[in-house]
Design an enzyme around this catalytic site. Sequence first.
Site, mmCIF file in Angstrom:
data_model
loop_
_atom_site.group_PDB
_atom_site.id
_atom_site.type_symbol
_atom_site.label_atom_id
_atom_site.label_comp_id
_atom_site.label_asym_id
_atom_site.label_seq_id
_atom_site.Cartn_x
_atom_site.Cartn_y
_atom_site.Cartn_z
ATOM 1 N N SER A 103 0.560 -1.190 -0.054
ATOM 2 C CA SER A 103 -0.077 -0.065 0.356
ATOM 3 C C SER A 103 0.830 1.237 0.298
ATOM 4 C CB SER A 103 -0.494 -0.105 1.397
ATOM 5 O OG SER A 103 -1.992 1.112 1.129
ATOM 6 N N ASP A 242 -2.477 6.801 -3.503
ATOM 7 C CA ASP A 242 -1.135 5.874 -2.683
ATOM 8 C C ASP A 242 -0.744 4.738 -3.764
ATOM 9 O OD1 ASP A 242 -3.180 4.088 -2.523
ATOM 10 O OD2 ASP A 242 -3.067 3.077 -0.501
ATOM 11 N N ASP A 244 -1.140 1.872 -4.234
ATOM 12 C CA ASP A 244 -2.043 0.313 -4.448
ATOM 13 C C ASP A 244 -3.246 1.026 -4.640
ATOM 14 O OD1 ASP A 244 -3.264 0.747 -1.247
ATOM 15 O OD2 ASP A 244 -3.623 -1.309 -1.799
ATOM 16 N N ASP A 246 -5.914 2.393 -3.096
ATOM 17 C CA ASP A 246 -6.956 2.598 -1.820
ATOM 18 C C ASP A 246 -7.351 3.287 -1.105
ATOM 19 O OD1 ASP A 246 -4.994 2.034 -0.355
ATOM 20 O OD2 ASP A 246 -5.695 -0.121 0.429
#
Length: 446
Positions: A103, A242, A244, A246
Amino acid sequence: MSDKRRYFGTDGVRGKVGQYPITPDFVLKLGWAAGRVLAKQGTRKVIIGKDTRISGYMLESALEAGLAAAGLKATFTGPMPTPAVAYLTQTFRAEAGIVISASHNPYYDNGIKFFSYEGTKLPDDIELAIEAELDKDIECVESAELGKASRMVDAAGRYIEFCKSTFPSKLSLSGLKLVVDCANGATYHIAPNVFRELGAEVIAMGVEPNGLNINDQVGATDVRALQKRVVEEHAHLGLAFDGDGDRIIMVDHLGNKVDGDQIAYIIARDALRRGELKGGVVGTLMTNLGMENGLKQLGIPFVRAAVGDRYVMEKLLEKGWKIGAENSGHVILLDKVTTGDAIVAGLQVLASVVGSEMTLHELAKGMTLYPQVLENVRFAGDNNPLEADAVKAAVSEVEAELGSKGRVLLRKSGTEPLIRVMVEGEDETLVKQSALKIAQAVKDNC
């Protein structure tokens, strides 16, 4: 079966690459263990996506080997936002989705997280069943039953069309100039196209991943470059994702940061304006008091969940509500998606900007943020500084000073060896002093 997790944190299995458990041998066994559990469920098909970290190649191969040994078929999407994998898992009727990502963390970290066939986080009992399998020796299925691997060539196009479908068909982004920061992460080939195809002029940054530069002075965790670019380009606003995809943080035309609390407030208020708000809003223990008060003034119910998007999701399902968020930028919109989706959340804010004919700056001013200071204290070992008498005493002193005009929150991070100290209140100077005072007490007792 023990109900205590050894490997799964609040967001899957995560750590530094090359150090247990983020090693090729453990991830291979994790793939096998997950395969053993998932094989009992049905289709034996798994969707696997990743972000842009260089270690993704290694971990992808290890996962594939483990899943194949358990007899599961793996379909790889390549670099793909976490919510895209959740969506594709649903639409392909796969048994599960797996994302290789850490992430918002630096490139040298990585992790593995799972989605159920419904595109939601795995239920606790499935995670515990996978952990139980990890204690066993790997046993391959018969050769004729070994899993195969394939690549999904149109994953990006499918997800782009899905994102666009969540934007009102009667509205257009034509005439808007947007700066889009993709953090050199998984949205780099997705987000700019979504906004362009809806009519916006897009200036893209953070779209040159090299395996090592994910989240490096770009993206939702560091919006300074975006703030500067928005002002320089005279853009209407900026969006930062960010690594990834999410989390989302936005920036108004003046360069002011608009966080997850403000984004959720804007979306909820717009839904109320359109007569489409279903229930209230779920925040977390970290949600700014200003959001709670702003929603209260609109008559919108608000409750707090524990920190972590999985707990926001649990509370949403419990209440039957549709909007949840963390101030860090996780925004969950259950009438659109099954998990936090930064691009979709950004589109809903843009729909509010276009539909209300107000700027992001004007929309965000609807609520007043209280000064909030967050200090992170790194600790090692098994000791718990939160139990120390000196820490408890420091907290009590600060709470007495703040009275009813502020609050204190201390908690262990679910993903890193950190103690997070949060102090919030009306008096910014007092808030800063209080946070440093408690953080020092924590450091002294680590």
